[in-house]
Design a protein around this motif. Structure first.
Motif, mmCIF file in Angstrom:
data_model
loop_
_atom_site.group_PDB
_atom_site.id
_atom_site.type_symbol
_atom_site.label_atom_id
_atom_site.label_comp_id
_atom_site.label_asym_id
_atom_site.label_seq_id
_atom_site.Cartn_x
_atom_site.Cartn_y
_atom_site.Cartn_z
ATOM 1 N N SER A 205 0.863 -1.104 0.025
ATOM 2 C CA SER A 205 -0.111 0.030 -0.088
ATOM 3 C C SER A 205 1.003 1.097 -0.096
ATOM 4 N N TYR A 206 0.421 2.533 -0.402
ATOM 5 C CA TYR A 206 0.818 3.467 -0.402
ATOM 6 C C TYR A 206 1.621 3.870 0.984
ATOM 7 N N GLU A 207 0.561 3.706 2.211
ATOM 8 C CA GLU A 207 1.237 3.776 3.408
ATOM 9 C C GLU A 207 2.384 3.313 4.015
ATOM 10 N N GLU A 208 2.246 1.761 3.433
ATOM 11 C CA GLU A 208 3.482 1.192 3.720
ATOM 12 C C GLU A 208 4.989 1.402 3.016
ATOM 13 N N ALA A 209 4.601 1.822 1.672
ATOM 14 C CA ALA A 209 5.628 2.546 1.105
ATOM 15 C C ALA A 209 6.357 3.777 1.703
ATOM 16 N N ARG A 210 5.426 4.472 2.398
ATOM 17 C CA ARG A 210 5.735 5.725 2.964
ATOM 18 C C ARG A 210 6.521 5.374 4.294
#
Lengths: 259, 259, 259, 259
Positions: A205-210
């Protein structure tokens, strides 16, 4: 702290967004007149308007890709005698070493190394004659810690760092300093794009990537653009005239090496 | 530029004269309360008076050699929860390598490396818990360019630099930064003493000895203490929290190396 | 390749086991007479016997802790005019920064930094007069990449590296070179001990702890002591006289920095 | 010392004279088959003859400027599976920064940085698959100490050093090492030419110009090509497989920096 540069003039290459914009804002706040550059007209004009409104300085737009002689001409037409120059530009995309052919190398070198040096050629003599100059390049923390996937970034940037260091040795006698700032992971559009790349590439997810970005920084957070801009402004200050040839890492303390 | 540290408290070791005093002045001007330390009571008291009068901050004197636990106690009694710590001290005299016996090594190491580290031990946990700390050591440009006559200076200072770098890696997650500034040839009493040494040693005039100092600096002049103090103040600023583990040379651009 | 040092004499501090022993073996193979030192008599004597038998050189045992003046005396009694000196010694244990008191610092500095320098003092003038000398220190890769848990190792070792670098600048004119080799994770008893520490600390198996060691090295394996010894022997060769003041990392390519 | 590379094959770019020739000779002496390259046919053929006669190895000539794809093709036709590659080439002439236009930059970068990297592209995968490779670049001491008159040299060379360092991080797992040697002032035709330039430029005698070269080196002499060649050979040895990503200065101990 008074930086002693109110009323001075700066050309800021690639300053309509991200770290370049933050540099422009920190200078404008100190009363420096700025030339704002970027490839997207709306961004450039909006930045000029906002800085003019907020700080009452002159902000001149120059729209275009600043790796070309024409845009160099336009920048110098807008500000023929700059006191301060920011060398900045978009980094090349991650590319496997085996995929970098002669044309890609030539392009990356022209954009990231040669073009900034040709611009320095056009301003350094005048700065030396006027006995004030502050040239600052935005590079990348990778120049001191090369990553095999980023050859097109750290290769040209190291070349640039070396040539600027050589030049700094003779320029400093004329109160012209040349320094480099090496950022790693600031909270700009670039890191958001990188997170989206990683998200798709790893299927997370985007949050994981961040969160992965944050985890890679010893400070436990991304840098704030204003932190970058203020460091840049200090390096451009009158009282920074005894500091030259430095490569200052702004990386949340992440660099492993002692020097 | 607002540094965001007004109202904070600093312990400045060896700050009654020279570069240390310049650091104190730059902080005081930003509204930081300071503990001033030095071995000569009159200097310490005068510095406190002048900073208090000029800037309206609290300036507390601690007289004594800050390489001893007693003076560490006194410094912490004067300011139990420092936000900022300056590690500074007189450098050892030039000494031929062959003349440095075990006792001289032990003394130089205790004064220049161990004592600052023991003081860091006493403040770093509190800084981390309070989530703000700025620790800055004044070292010497020689740590990156060792001179065979100054082993007692660059040896301990390199050791100190390495330990501080290691510590910086864990501290930065708590908004505690640890940086080192490497001066070369600032216009302080130290360089006047050095000129007098050289004058006698070479049989030249004081003016000639001073001219030699200037000639050794690529900027063509000595540094001004205020330039040092303001760099220190910037490194202590709120917005410098993403910069840690750095060794910043303030040497008139004289260092030869690319990094 | 002929190293041009057959018949020369070497004092090798801490050479009865591990990397020091590998250095002794590589020199002995080239026909260098060696003084073997260690704290365990049986190890020292066995090493002497084995090298004598294998290579027909003179191997003299000096038993004792080479951080003391008495053992320095004994080493020089066994070989009054060494051509080659290896500076080596056991590294201090991992210790949290907060647990390092003044006494521990003094001890670590004396053993790891001051003692080797005092030994260098006793040999360097003679080497310079005889116009041949090769001084090599075994340090640690951590000196360029400090780890907060190893302050007692990299602090003193960085101090040592700096003083040796300074000395190298004047010694090289007399064909005396001074270099440092920075190992990381060689397959010696030290790494076996470290694996046992980690095994107990993390509650994992010995094999898992060893696998973690391997995983930390970019080469995907631990170094072989003979690789270290041969590099040392090359640095001691006649034809290495133009190389001095270098810090050579033998770390399976693991160091991140460009320089 | 046995280097464990007898019977291996090497491509040595620019190896008919000077340091490159010395590298070829040191390898040939160890039983390595060599491809000799240079632009002057007579030099290339003579070198091949001499090495063949002296050492009984295969020596294949490839005449031509090795910065072109055609010569890369010819080199690989002569040796399709090299175990060892020397990256070497003539340095660009001293040029004032202000005189380096876009075309000169492009040419210097193509010759000194891009062309070697394109050749590395063609050999590195095979080396990794065969699990043995030694890639060594001859650079210049100036990459760590940039000189403002030599921008066209240290700029491209630093870029090259950085890209090679990045590559070394992944290659070492396959027993392919990548290292750089940084010479300063070896006694080759290049230094004789430089002395003649300086002689004319300063109006001094050739002997005086040579004396200035010697005076610039802390060792008090120029390096001997054989010293360079043997260091190269050691870096190519079987037992040097744990050393990668290093920049080894061969400069008579002249570099000022601690690292």
């Amino acid at each position: 702290m008074a930086l002693g540069i109110s009323g001075r003039s700066a050309i800021l290459i690639a300053s309509s967004r991200g770290l370049g914009r933050a540099c422009a804002e920190s200078l404008a706040r100190e009363g420096v007149h700025v030339v704002i550059n970027g490839r997207t007209e709306a961004d450039v004009l909006r930045t000029c308007d906002e800085l003019r409104d907020a700080y009452g300085i002159t902000a001149s737009p120059v729209v275009g890709d600043a790796t070309t002689p024409d845009v160099h001409d336009a920048l110098l037409a807008a500000c023929p005698q700059p006191d301060i120059v920011l060398l900045n530009g978009e980094g090349p995309p991650p590319t496997a070493f085996g995929d970098i052919d002669a044309a890609r190398w030539a392009d990356a070198l022209q954009r990231t190394m040669v073009s900034p040096l040709l611009f320095v050629q056009r301003v350094i003599d005048g700065m030396q004659q006027r006995r004030f100059g502050r040239i600052v390049a935005i590079s990348s923390a990778m120049v001191k810690s090369p990553n095999p996937l980023m050859s097109m970034s750290h290769g040209p940037r190291l070349g640039l760092a070396g040539v600027l260091k050589g030049l700094s040795k003779s320029a400093v006698a004329h109160n012209v300093t040349i320094n480099t700032i090496l950022p790693e992971r600031f909270d700009t559009g670039r890191q958001q794009q990188m997170a989206q790349l990683v998200m798709r590439f790893k299927g997370i997810s985007y949050e994981e990537a961040r969160a992965e970005q944050v985890a890679s920084i010893k400070a436990g957070r991304l840098g704030r653009p204003g932190e970058f801009g203020d460091t840049f402004a200090f390096v451009c200050s009158a009282q920074a005239g005894y500091m030259s040839g430095q490569s200052i890492q702004l990386d949340g303390g992440s660099y492993e090496g002692v020097f």
